[in-house]
Design an enzyme around this catalytic site. Structure first.
Site, mmCIF file in Angstrom:
data_model
loop_
_atom_site.group_PDB
_atom_site.id
_atom_site.type_symbol
_atom_site.label_atom_id
_atom_site.label_comp_id
_atom_site.label_asym_id
_atom_site.label_seq_id
_atom_site.Cartn_x
_atom_site.Cartn_y
_atom_site.Cartn_z
ATOM 1 N N LYS A 66 0.962 -1.641 0.253
ATOM 2 C CA LYS A 66 0.410 0.191 -0.258
ATOM 3 C C LYS A 66 0.457 1.379 0.218
ATOM 4 C CE LYS A 66 0.365 0.080 4.940
ATOM 5 N NZ LYS A 66 -1.316 0.478 6.321
ATOM 6 N N TYR A 296 15.736 31.104 6.765
ATOM 7 C CA TYR A 296 15.064 31.587 7.483
ATOM 8 C C TYR A 296 15.146 31.495 9.158
ATOM 9 C CZ TYR A 296 12.181 31.659 3.531
ATOM 10 O OH TYR A 296 11.723 31.691 2.071
#
Length: 409
Positions: A66, A296
């Protein structure tokens, strides 16, 4: 994860889902890539891991593929586990099962996560086994069986204590009775009885014995109702490597197939090898003085004149933002911690005076035998699990498969 959109694609469309996945690089399997950033998947490792687990349990193994093969590629992973000796495949949703069928995979496939209105008819037409948790779900499967003229191959899931999918002990007798009637009517054939463990990664946890006891009671009730041909399956990856008492008639490993330890330790202790390597190439280097703020918020400041190396992947590509100043990578022969915040499209390394040039390779995680960090190291650094890391990596990474397991010649 922040900002998983690309362009103007809505995040809930099939196009957006494809955009989030690594792009499969065209070309011959095993060719060397010069892509900016790539996920390299070793198919032979997946096959070998499957063989190790299959030999360990000495009974049928349903390989779970999956979530795009846990980020390793749905179809290539499926073919690799089958080459390694898997007896069947497990997926979450019908669409994954149908994709396998469309690719020519003929092995037994179970799809177990369904909501109201699921297209069971398409599943039955493609010879996909389905699972139900409740009587209303069974009614929908029966309706699809009658509409298609095909007997549904059905698994019944009981909730033994995870409180997620599955019929509760209060609802289980009604579901079993209804399923037995549907089987007598020829609409379904109950081929599986199953559940899922909450604490398999903590093998001595008392909930395991409690769930096993509930599972024993539930399956005994189903047997007494005449569902005698159904195989019992409870063991996920952690239970497959650590809890033989839960193996029953079939095991259902997932993450271990891809070489990651479900117990959070060294996969080599279980004879497993990680199949995924995540790497990118340096896009820019620059010399900066002491005291330069990096990325940042300037959460990293250089303490000397140094070289910064820019790596062109970020949280839009599945690199956790939490990795800033915490997560390790391999660059210029040494493990280094990401310097400053991970940005949407890039992050930086402070490499001092070491020789690093644009185009040099940086490895985020891999098997670990080349000095690179492992997915487990990353998981520890950013306080998550390696399952999340390997299934979320995507964006602008391309995917390249190496090895020959399951590859048509």
């Amino acid at each position: 994860m922040e900002c998983r959109r690309r362009g103007d694609l809505r995040s809930d469309t099939p196009q957006a889902d494809r955009a989030r996945r690594p792009r499969v690089r065209a070309g011959r399997v095993g060719t060397v890539s010069t892509d900016r950033a790539e996920v390299v998947v070793d198919l032979d490792a997946i096959a070998a891991n499957t063989a190790v687990l299959r030999a360990r349990v000495d009974r049928p193994l349903m390989a779970v593929v999956k979530a795009d093969g846990y980020g390793h590629g749905l179809v290539p992973a499926a073919r690799a586990v089958l080459a390694g000796g898997a007896d069947a495949l497990g997926v979450a949703v019908v669409e994954e099962a149908l994709a396998l069928r469309a690719a020519g995979v003929t092995a037994p496939v179970l799809a177990w996560l369904a909501g109201p209105g699921e297209d069971h008819a398409a599943a039955l037409a493609a010879d996909v086994e389905v699972s139900v948790n409740a009587e209303w779900g069974l009614a929908e499967v029966v309706a699809a069986a009658r509409a298609t003229g095909r007997t549904a191959q059905l698994h019944l899931k009981c909730d033994t204590g995870l409180s997620r999918g599955g019929a509760t002990p209060a609802d289980w007798p009604g579901l079993v009775t209804a399923a037995a009637k549907a089987q007598a009517d020829g609409d379904v054939r109950v081929v599986g009885l199953w559940s899922h463990l909450a604490y398999a990664d903590a093998p001595t946890h008392p909930t395991i014995a409690a769930q096993v006891a509930v599972f024993e009671e539930a399956t005994a009730l189903a047997r007494a109702a005449g569902l005698t041909d159904a195989r019992r399956h409870l063991a996920n990856s952690a239970a497959t490597v650590a809890l033989p008492a839960t193996w029953y008639d079939l095991v259902r490993p997932g993450i271990a197939l891809y070489g990651l330890d479900p117990l959070g330790g060294d996969p080599a202790e279980h004879g497993l090898r990680p199949a995924m390597t995540v790497q990118a190439r340096v896009a820019l280097t620059k010399r900066v003085p002491a005291g330069a703020g990096v990325s940042y918020g300037h959460t990293h400041t250089t303490d000397r004149e140094t070289t910064l190396a820019l790596v062109p992947v970020g949280y839009a590509d599945g690199v956790p933002r939490a990795g800033g100043n915490r997560a390790p990578v391999l660059a210029a022969g040494a493990q280094r911690t990401i310097a400053g915040r991970v940005c949407m499209d890039q992050f930086l390394l402070d490499v001092g005076d070491d020789a690093v040039a644009p185009g040099d390779q940086v490895v985020l995680w891999g098997p670990g035998d080349g000095g690179e960090p492992t997915a487990q190291q990353w998981a520890d650094a950013v306080d998550t699990i390696h399952y999340e890391l390997v299934t979320r990596v995507g964006g602008r990474f391309t995917r390249r498969h190496v090895g020959t397991a399951g590859v048509a010649r």
